[in-house]
Design an enzyme around this catalytic site. Structure first.
Site, mmCIF file in Angstrom:
data_model
loop_
_atom_site.group_PDB
_atom_site.id
_atom_site.type_symbol
_atom_site.label_atom_id
_atom_site.label_comp_id
_atom_site.label_asym_id
_atom_site.label_seq_id
_atom_site.Cartn_x
_atom_site.Cartn_y
_atom_site.Cartn_z
ATOM 1 C CD GLU A 1 -35.424 51.322 -54.267
ATOM 2 O OE1 GLU A 1 -34.977 50.706 -55.256
ATOM 3 O OE2 GLU A 1 -36.544 51.873 -54.231
ATOM 4 C CG ASP B 1 -44.044 48.879 -57.254
ATOM 5 O OD1 ASP B 1 -43.239 48.786 -56.290
ATOM 6 O OD2 ASP B 1 -44.360 49.978 -57.751
ATOM 7 C CG HIS C 1 -40.152 49.090 -54.676
ATOM 8 N ND1 HIS C 1 -40.221 48.547 -55.948
ATOM 9 C CD2 HIS C 1 -39.009 49.811 -54.649
ATOM 10 C CE1 HIS C 1 -39.177 48.927 -56.653
ATOM 11 N NE2 HIS C 1 -38.418 49.691 -55.891
ATOM 12 C CD GLU D 1 -39.919 53.197 -55.292
ATOM 13 O OE1 GLU D 1 -39.096 54.122 -55.157
ATOM 14 O OE2 GLU D 1 -40.014 52.527 -56.340
ATOM 15 C CD GLU D 2 -40.116 51.319 -59.718
ATOM 16 O OE1 GLU D 2 -39.939 52.499 -60.033
ATOM 17 O OE2 GLU D 2 -39.191 50.510 -59.547
ATOM 18 C CG ASP E 1 -35.724 49.454 -58.892
ATOM 19 O OD1 ASP E 1 -35.963 49.494 -57.673
ATOM 20 O OD2 ASP E 1 -36.157 50.308 -59.695
ATOM 21 C CG HIS F 1 -36.406 51.932 -63.895
ATOM 22 N ND1 HIS F 1 -37.043 53.148 -63.706
ATOM 23 C CD2 HIS F 1 -36.523 51.280 -62.711
ATOM 24 C CE1 HIS F 1 -37.514 53.223 -62.476
ATOM 25 N NE2 HIS F 1 -37.203 52.092 -61.847
#
Length: 383
Positions: A173, A83, A81, A147-148, A113, A353
Site C-alpha cells: 500500500e 480493486d 488489492h 479490500e476497499e 492505491d 481516493h
C-alpha cells in the site's frame, strides 16, 4: 552483493508499463468487479514462471494467487488489492482509467492505491531474473479483491479457506516508501435519534430529534476518549460524517440519523469502542436513540523490533518506521494468522481516493529496488 545486482536491473519503463496495464482495467468497488484485471495479471505472472490460481468466492470477485519458486524455504508473501475506489470522471483532468505519465508522475485510478505498489513488487522479481539472482525463498503473490469495502470477498475469504501461509508478508500500500508496522482500526455506526413531532410554530410541544442529534454530534465529533496516545498512531478519533433528519421546516423533527467514523488503536475491540461511544452520548443528556454497527475493522501492529522490520528497512535503504491512521488487509495477516507483516509501497495516502490520483515514477522505481533487494536476501525472519 546479489541485492545490489538485482536493484541495478530495475527497469523504470517496465514498472510503469506493468502499473499502466493494471490501471487501464476498471475494477471499481463498489460495485465490485475485479475480473478485467485478471487476464493481464495472469499474463504478467505467467511470464515470470509463476504457478497461478484464481479463487472466486463470489461470482465476479476473483483474487489471483501466484507462487514463484515453489518448495523453497521460507515463504515471503506479497498481498495487494486489485480493486479501486470509484471515480467521478468529471473531476479528473484526464480519464481515470486511461493511465498517463506527466511531469514524472503516473496518473490514473489505482496508480497510488495500489496498482503501482503491485507493479513495483512484480518488477522486483523481474530485476532479480534479469540480474541472474536466484531468489532463496518461495514468493507468493495474493492479489486480492474487495479490500476497499472490507475484504470479505478477498483476503478474509482466503483466510477462512485456509489458503494463506507465509513466514512473512509485505502489503505494498502507499506508505511514502516508509515501513509501516501499525495501523488504526475503525468502527462505523449509524446513530438513530428519535424525537416527538409537533407543529413548527410550537417547537416546545414536541421534541426535536435534530436538536438532540446536534447535541450528540457536539459530544462525539473530535471527542477525547481518554486513551493514551500510541507512539506511532497518536490518539483515537471520531468524525460525525453525515446527518439527515426531519421532514419539513414547519414540523418538529421526529427522527434524525448520524453516521459516525470512530478510529481505534490496536487491541481495542468492537464492544469497547461501541461502549465508549454510548458513554459519550449518555453523558451529553437523556436521548431516545439506537446505534447500528455498519462496519468494524480491527487495528493491528507488529513489534517494531521484529527482525523482519529491520530486513525491510535495510532493503529500502534505511527507511524509517511509521504507523498508518487507516486500515489495510495487513490486519488479517497480523491478527488472525500472526504472520510478521509490514506495509511498504510507493505513493502517499494523501492522494489515494482523490481525483487525479498519481504516483511518482521515481517512487515506483525506488520501491521496485527495495523489493528486489528483499527478495534476493530473504532467508527467514526468526527472532
Amino acid at each position: 552483493m546479489t541485492g545490489a545486482a538485482a536493484m541495478a536491473r530495475v527497469n523504470a519503463d517496465r514498472v510503469v508499463r506493468l502499473a499502466s496495464e493494471m490501471i487501464g482495467c476498471d475494477t471499481r468497488n463498489p460495485p465490485g468487479g475485479e475480473r478485467p484485471v485478471v487476464g493481464p495479471l495472469q499474463e504478467m505472472l505467467g511470464a515470470l514462471g509463476a504457478e497461478v490460481e484464481i479463487v472466486e468466492p463470489e461470482a465476479g470477485r476473483p483474487s489471483v494467487l501466484a507462487t514463484i519458486g515453489a518448495g523453497k524455504v521460507p515463504t515471503l508473501m506479497i498481498n495487494g488489492h486489485i480493486d479501486v475506489v470509484p471515480a467521478v470522471e468529471s473531476e479528473w483532468s484526464s480519464p481515470p482509467f486511461r493511465p498517463e505519465v506527466r511531469n514524472g508522475r503516473l496518473y490514473g485510478r489505482g496508480a497510488c492505491d495500489m496498482k503501482g505498489g503491485i507493479a513495483a513488487a512484480l518488477e522486483g522479481v523481474w530485476a532479480c531474473r534479469d540480474a541472474g539472482v536466484d531468489i532463496p525463498a518461495t514468493l507468493v503473490f495474493h492479489l486480492v479483491a474487495d479490500e476497499e469495502t472490507g475484504g470479505r470477498f478477498g483476503t478474509e475469504a482466503l483466510l477462512n479457506a485456509g489458503l494463506i501461509r507465509a513466514d512473512a508478508a509485505v502489503v505494498p500500500e502507499p506508505s511514502e516508501l516508509q515501513v509501516c508496522v501499525a495501523e488504526r482500526g475503525a468502527l462505523l455506526v449509524e446513530v438513530v435519534v428519535r424525537g416527538r413531532a409537533a407543529h413548527g410554530s410550537e417547537p416546545a410541544v414536541g421534541r426535536s430529534a435534530v436538536a438532540d442529534a446536534a447535541r450528540i454530534t457536539s459530544a462525539l465529533h473530535l471527542a477525547d476518549f481518554g486513551v493514551a496516545a500510541h507512539p506511532l498512531l497518536g490518539s483515537p478519533t471520531c468524525n460525525v460524517g453525515t446527518i439527515h433528519g426531519g421532514t419539513s421546516a414547519n414540523i418538529v423533527a421526529s427522527e434524525c440519523r448520524l453516521r459516525v467514523d470512530r478510529r481505534l488503536l490496536p487491541g481495542q475491540t468492537q464492544t469497547e469502542a461501541l461502549s465508549s461511544l454510548r458513554d459519550l452520548i449518555d453523558g451529553a443528556g437523556e436521548f431516545d436513540y439506537s446505534v447500528e454497527v455498519l462496519a468494524f475493522v480491527e487495528g493491528s501492529e507488529l513489534d517494531a523490533g521484529h527482525p523482519f522490520v529491520a530486513q525491510v528497512q535495510r532493503a529500502a535503504g534505511g527507511a524509517p518506521v511509521r504507523g498508518l491512521s487507516l486500515g489495510t488487509d495487513a490486519r488479517f495477516l497480523r491478527n488472525q494468522l500472526h504472520i510478521p507483516t509490514v506495509v511498504y509501497g510507493p505513493g502517499s495516502m494523501s492522494v489515494a481516493h482523490a481525483a487525479d490520483e498519481y504516483v511518482e515514477v521515481d517512487d515506483l522505481v525506488s520501491a521496485a529496488k527495495a523489493f528486489a533487494a528483499l527478495y534476493a536476501s530473504f532467508t527467514g525472519c526468526r527472532q
